[in-house]
Scaffold this motif. Sequence first.
Motif, mmCIF file in Angstrom:
data_model
loop_
_atom_site.group_PDB
_atom_site.id
_atom_site.type_symbol
_atom_site.label_atom_id
_atom_site.label_comp_id
_atom_site.label_asym_id
_atom_site.label_seq_id
_atom_site.Cartn_x
_atom_site.Cartn_y
_atom_site.Cartn_z
ATOM 1 N N ASN A 273 0.849 -1.182 0.000
ATOM 2 C CA ASN A 273 0.000 0.000 0.000
ATOM 3 C C ASN A 273 0.887 1.235 0.000
ATOM 4 O O ASN A 273 1.774 1.371 0.848
ATOM 5 N N ILE A 274 0.673 2.118 -0.970
ATOM 6 C CA ILE A 274 1.399 3.390 -1.007
ATOM 7 C C ILE A 274 0.366 4.502 -1.040
ATOM 8 O O ILE A 274 -0.263 4.736 -2.073
ATOM 9 N N SER A 275 0.178 5.121 0.087
ATOM 10 C CA SER A 275 -0.713 6.276 0.196
ATOM 11 C C SER A 275 0.142 7.430 0.700
ATOM 12 O O SER A 275 1.120 7.782 0.060
ATOM 13 N N THR A 276 -0.201 8.006 1.850
ATOM 14 C CA THR A 276 0.672 9.035 2.416
ATOM 15 C C THR A 276 2.007 8.417 2.796
ATOM 16 O O THR A 276 3.070 8.917 2.423
ATOM 17 N N SER A 277 1.966 7.322 3.533
ATOM 18 C CA SER A 277 3.171 6.550 3.834
ATOM 19 C C SER A 277 3.106 5.276 2.987
ATOM 20 O O SER A 277 2.524 5.279 1.906
ATOM 21 N N ALA A 278 3.704 4.194 3.451
ATOM 22 C CA ALA A 278 3.662 2.945 2.678
ATOM 23 C C ALA A 278 3.781 1.760 3.629
ATOM 24 O O ALA A 278 4.416 1.858 4.690
ATOM 25 N N GLN A 279 3.168 0.654 3.252
ATOM 26 C CA GLN A 279 3.229 -0.575 4.046
ATOM 27 C C GLN A 279 3.396 -1.779 3.125
ATOM 28 O O GLN A 279 2.831 -1.802 2.029
ATOM 29 N N LEU A 280 4.163 -2.760 3.587
ATOM 30 C CA LEU A 280 4.267 -4.045 2.921
ATOM 31 C C LEU A 280 4.037 -5.121 3.969
ATOM 32 O O LEU A 280 4.481 -4.985 5.111
ATOM 33 N N ALA A 281 3.367 -6.214 3.584
ATOM 34 C CA ALA A 281 3.116 -7.306 4.522
ATOM 35 C C ALA A 281 2.966 -8.611 3.762
ATOM 36 O O ALA A 281 2.421 -8.642 2.661
ATOM 37 N N ALA B 123 6.651 -4.317 6.922
ATOM 38 C CA ALA B 123 7.521 -3.140 6.860
ATOM 39 C C ALA B 123 6.606 -1.936 6.725
ATOM 40 O O ALA B 123 5.866 -1.822 5.745
ATOM 41 N N ALA B 124 6.607 -1.064 7.706
ATOM 42 C CA ALA B 124 5.770 0.133 7.699
ATOM 43 C C ALA B 124 6.678 1.343 7.509
ATOM 44 O O ALA B 124 7.457 1.695 8.395
ATOM 45 N N LEU B 125 6.597 1.959 6.348
ATOM 46 C CA LEU B 125 7.492 3.040 5.978
ATOM 47 C C LEU B 125 6.872 4.402 6.258
ATOM 48 O O LEU B 125 5.660 4.584 6.127
ATOM 49 N N LEU B 126 7.698 5.355 6.611
ATOM 50 C CA LEU B 126 7.244 6.721 6.809
ATOM 51 C C LEU B 126 7.205 7.504 5.499
ATOM 52 O O LEU B 126 6.493 8.490 5.376
ATOM 53 N N ASN B 127 8.000 7.060 4.520
ATOM 54 C CA ASN B 127 8.109 7.775 3.253
ATOM 55 C C ASN B 127 7.361 7.026 2.156
ATOM 56 O O ASN B 127 7.713 5.907 1.797
ATOM 57 N N GLY B 128 6.307 7.666 1.650
ATOM 58 C CA GLY B 128 5.514 7.078 0.573
ATOM 59 C C GLY B 128 5.062 8.179 -0.356
ATOM 60 O O GLY B 128 5.868 8.927 -0.913
ATOM 61 N N GLY B 129 3.751 8.307 -0.500
ATOM 62 C CA GLY B 129 3.211 9.371 -1.334
ATOM 63 C C GLY B 129 3.536 10.755 -0.805
ATOM 64 O O GLY B 129 3.533 11.735 -1.563
ATOM 65 N N SER C 172 -3.708 5.511 -2.485
ATOM 66 C CA SER C 172 -4.058 6.717 -3.235
ATOM 67 C C SER C 172 -2.923 7.186 -4.130
ATOM 68 O O SER C 172 -3.164 7.701 -5.230
ATOM 69 N N ALA C 173 -1.668 7.008 -3.688
ATOM 70 C CA ALA C 173 -0.540 7.448 -4.518
ATOM 71 C C ALA C 173 -0.466 6.645 -5.811
ATOM 72 O O ALA C 173 -0.133 7.188 -6.869
ATOM 73 N N LEU C 174 -0.784 5.361 -5.738
ATOM 74 C CA LEU C 174 -0.785 4.537 -6.953
ATOM 75 C C LEU C 174 -1.994 4.847 -7.828
ATOM 76 O O LEU C 174 -1.971 4.609 -9.034
ATOM 77 N N GLY C 175 -3.044 5.388 -7.211
ATOM 78 C CA GLY C 175 -4.251 5.682 -7.964
ATOM 79 C C GLY C 175 -4.065 6.783 -8.991
ATOM 80 O O GLY C 175 -4.648 6.741 -10.072
ATOM 81 N N TRP C 176 -3.241 7.785 -8.675
ATOM 82 C CA TRP C 176 -3.076 8.911 -9.601
ATOM 83 C C TRP C 176 -1.713 8.943 -10.274
ATOM 84 O O TRP C 176 -1.542 9.632 -11.294
ATOM 85 N N ASN C 177 -0.733 8.207 -9.749
ATOM 86 C CA ASN C 177 0.645 8.318 -10.226
ATOM 87 C C ASN C 177 1.009 7.110 -11.089
ATOM 88 O O ASN C 177 1.463 6.077 -10.587
ATOM 89 N N GLU C 178 0.825 7.243 -12.379
ATOM 90 C CA GLU C 178 1.114 6.148 -13.304
ATOM 91 C C GLU C 178 2.606 5.824 -13.326
ATOM 92 O O GLU C 178 2.990 4.664 -13.511
ATOM 93 N N VAL C 179 3.443 6.808 -13.122
ATOM 94 C CA VAL C 179 4.895 6.587 -13.106
ATOM 95 C C VAL C 179 5.273 5.723 -11.909
ATOM 96 O O VAL C 179 6.101 4.808 -12.016
ATOM 97 N N LEU C 180 4.660 5.979 -10.758
ATOM 98 C CA LEU C 180 4.926 5.171 -9.573
ATOM 99 C C LEU C 180 4.458 3.733 -9.788
ATOM 100 O O LEU C 180 5.135 2.778 -9.381
ATOM 101 N N LYS C 181 3.311 3.555 -10.431
ATOM 102 C CA LYS C 181 2.832 2.210 -10.745
ATOM 103 C C LYS C 181 3.831 1.471 -11.635
ATOM 104 O O LYS C 181 4.109 0.279 -11.438
ATOM 105 N N GLN C 182 4.382 2.158 -12.606
ATOM 106 C CA GLN C 182 5.372 1.536 -13.481
ATOM 107 C C GLN C 182 6.606 1.120 -12.711
ATOM 108 O O GLN C 182 7.185 0.049 -12.966
ATOM 109 N N GLU C 183 7.010 1.933 -11.744
ATOM 110 C CA GLU C 183 8.174 1.584 -10.930
ATOM 111 C C GLU C 183 7.885 0.380 -10.034
ATOM 112 O O GLU C 183 8.769 -0.432 -9.771
ATOM 113 N N VAL C 184 6.646 0.264 -9.545
ATOM 114 C CA VAL C 184 6.260 -0.921 -8.767
ATOM 115 C C VAL C 184 6.436 -2.173 -9.606
ATOM 116 O O VAL C 184 7.009 -3.178 -9.165
ATOM 117 N N GLU C 185 5.961 -2.122 -10.838
ATOM 118 C CA GLU C 185 6.015 -3.292 -11.706
ATOM 119 C C GLU C 185 7.444 -3.620 -12.135
ATOM 120 O O GLU C 185 7.771 -4.786 -12.388
#
Length: 222
Positions: free
Chosen positions: A22-30, A63-69, A178-191
């Motif tokens: 999940n990448i919104s304001t911050s980010a989480q992986l589980a 992993a709960a990150l402080l730096n995300g969107g 939400s960050a992945l919802g509007w940021n197509e470049v970020l989605k590409q980097e995820v993939e």
Amino acid sequence: MEMERSENGISCVQASHSQVLNISTSAQLAFAMPAGFIPACVPDALSPNSYFPYFSGSYLAVAALLNGGNVMATFVGMLTAWMKERGVEISEESTIYPQLIQAAQAQLNTDLRVIPTVLGERHAASSQGQGSNISPWNLSLGHVTPALCRGILDNLISMMPLQKLLEAGVERVVASGSALGWNEVLKQEVEKAFPLPVVYGKDVDSAVGVAMLCSDGLSRKQ
């Protein structure tokens, strides 16, 4: 309702060997650790990962990150402040985001590198953002925007290495936020970052609950 979403998310992770991202304001992986894994009795304060009791005596790695969107929001805020200093008023910061994405998509590649940990991380509170490979030719928005997006993913991977995912039997990434919802470049980097199928859609809405639940638990410990 939130508990129901979390339980659905846990079931999704367990049944499909998925990593929740999940990448919104911050980010989480589980993701669920393999059967038989037992975390240390005393958690390592310098580790970027936490482990939570899961089904059937197993554990969930988070992993709960402080730096995300919020990294992109900080960048946009800086651009807005610079323009204001030059006498240019921006009524809505949201109007800047589409221009950033358009500039990034027009730039096929960049050698600019950014470590975007401007807010530090829980396990490394003193860490700061950094840039490298800076030249007169890669300082445009078309270079800086994808470098920021790639940096967000590089930070994620540094905290939850790919080898750890593969050893745990993770077979796909279930992504949302939400960050992945509007940021197509970020989605590409995820993939690009994960050598696994990346799934978006209705499965995400329920699966992300487990990561958010654990992230809330971490926040209460701070």
